[in-house]
Scaffold this active site. Sequence first.
Site, mmCIF file in Angstrom:
data_model
loop_
_atom_site.group_PDB
_atom_site.id
_atom_site.type_symbol
_atom_site.label_atom_id
_atom_site.label_comp_id
_atom_site.label_asym_id
_atom_site.label_seq_id
_atom_site.Cartn_x
_atom_site.Cartn_y
_atom_site.Cartn_z
ATOM 1 N N ASP A 1 -2.763 -18.332 1.028
ATOM 2 C CA ASP A 1 -3.760 -19.044 0.207
ATOM 3 C C ASP A 1 -4.450 -20.129 1.032
ATOM 4 O OD1 ASP A 1 -1.279 -20.304 0.276
ATOM 5 O OD2 ASP A 1 -1.329 -21.002 -1.796
ATOM 6 N N LYS B 1 3.304 -15.313 2.844
ATOM 7 C CA LYS B 1 3.521 -16.075 1.608
ATOM 8 C C LYS B 1 5.031 -16.321 1.521
ATOM 9 C CE LYS B 1 2.057 -17.940 -2.242
ATOM 10 N NZ LYS B 1 1.160 -19.119 -2.280
ATOM 11 N N ASP C 1 -12.261 -9.102 4.347
ATOM 12 C CA ASP C 1 -13.525 -9.134 3.586
ATOM 13 C C ASP C 1 -14.075 -10.555 3.540
ATOM 14 O OD1 ASP C 1 -13.311 -6.374 2.931
ATOM 15 O OD2 ASP C 1 -14.206 -6.745 0.963
ATOM 16 N N ASP D 1 -6.326 -7.032 4.188
ATOM 17 C CA ASP D 1 -7.442 -6.402 3.488
ATOM 18 C C ASP D 1 -8.334 -7.476 2.877
ATOM 19 O OD1 ASP D 1 -8.971 -4.331 2.224
ATOM 20 O OD2 ASP D 1 -7.919 -4.792 0.357
ATOM 21 N N TYR E 1 0.821 -1.212 0.000
ATOM 22 C CA TYR E 1 0.000 0.000 0.000
ATOM 23 C C TYR E 1 0.855 1.262 0.000
ATOM 24 C CZ TYR E 1 -4.606 -2.070 0.844
ATOM 25 O OH TYR E 1 -5.795 -2.741 0.719
HETATM 26 C C1 IPM Z 1 -10.371 -1.263 3.833
HETATM 27 C C2 IPM Z 1 -10.602 -0.695 2.464
HETATM 28 C C3 IPM Z 1 -9.437 0.213 2.108
HETATM 29 C C4 IPM Z 1 -8.176 -0.612 2.111
HETATM 30 C C5 IPM Z 1 -9.591 0.937 0.753
HETATM 31 C C6 IPM Z 1 -10.860 1.763 0.703
HETATM 32 C C7 IPM Z 1 -8.400 1.769 0.416
HETATM 33 O O1 IPM Z 1 -10.768 -1.715 1.543
HETATM 34 O O2 IPM Z 1 -10.268 -0.475 4.799
HETATM 35 O O3 IPM Z 1 -10.301 -2.492 3.958
HETATM 36 O O4 IPM Z 1 -7.859 -1.274 1.124
HETATM 37 O O5 IPM Z 1 -7.489 -0.618 3.133
HETATM 38 MG MG MG Z 2 -10.838 -3.659 2.384
#
Ligand code: IPM
Ligand code: MG
Length: 356
Positions: free
Chosen positions: A223, A191, A251, A247, A142
């Site tokens: 993975d 990884k 999710d 990240d 990032y």
């Molecule tokens: C998160 C989001 C952010 C990230 C984006 C919006 C830049 O996906 O906070 O998980 O990737 O960190």
């Molecule tokens: Mg995210």
Amino acid sequence: MKKNITVLKGDGIGPEIVNEAIKVLDKVSEKFGHEFVYTDVLIGGCSIDANGVPITDEGIEKCKSSDSVLLGAVGGPKWDSVDPSIRPEKALLRVRKELGLFANLRPTRLFPQLADASPLKASIVENGIDLLIVRELTGGIYFGKRSTAEVDGELVATDEMLYSYHEIERIGRVAFETAMKRNKRIASVDKANVLDSSRLWRKVMHKLSEEYPEVAYTDVLVDNTAMQLIKNPGQFDVIVTENMFGDILSDEASMLTGSIGMMPSASLSDGTLGMYEPIHGSAPDIAGMDVANPLGTILSAAMMLRYSFDMPKEADAIENAVNEVLNAGYRTGDIMKEGMKKVGCKEMGDAVAAVI
Ligand code: IPM
Ligand code: MG
């Protein structure tokens, strides 16, 4: 106690969900005798429209000088084609970096009332899900160098993934300290079969694990972690990992809880200053419709009380209220099931505030 909170409502559903969290915080301050003072700062697309940048320098200073920051979400299709240097997400990364918020805690808890909302079979989630993702937030790919250039007549793009020893050590320490207060298990995700940054990661984590003999430590490849989260999520307690892996995995993990709308997060520095936000995005398709789930933001506010303000009773009050409201059958669309009471964003906030 008096606390100054910088409020970054952002774009899309950001303003609606943050308003509900503030409603709940106001109830808490009334009940427990605190004073919360809010200052709004534009972030994301709305700031690009107003100021030409996704956050201003003064906005950053406001965040730095407050006791904590509450964030909604940033971005939307309207700003998808702006210059990458002023994309809405840039502001978020800048706040994280300039406030030194290197430790991102993403608790993934399945409220038993929502077991049906998870797309996983009941047999996989019925024993409960309670894991914590500790994501490194100010390093890795990032924040590495980026470039796109023409090489031998074609476009070539580079994103550098870089970690220093101390960056790994400080996030590792947060993870081990947190694990000591939980079930004393850590899965460090990397990884290392491919990446140098992961090999250093693993080396530092192994060194740290010697300092915490009570914590059961394992290395898991990213993975394989993605697979194990679906196959047997109950095996995890604390997962510690670098920025981008965290990240993606957070999710994925959110779906164990039924809806990404339920997941809060805390981004912590080495002081008490923190930023609190739901992990979901700005959901422009439902913005302004009063249907978004505010619970991820409300639970983020609870984390703010716990981590930045040292108000554990107050944080418990919010978390218990969310639990009660779910028990009472209140559901936004994302977690709705037959026989439950479907409510909008505002009504959900009202219900939580009323219980407090
Ligand atoms: C998160 C989001 C952010 C990230 C984006 C919006 C830049 O996906 O906070 O998980 O990737 O960190
Ligand atoms: Mg995210």
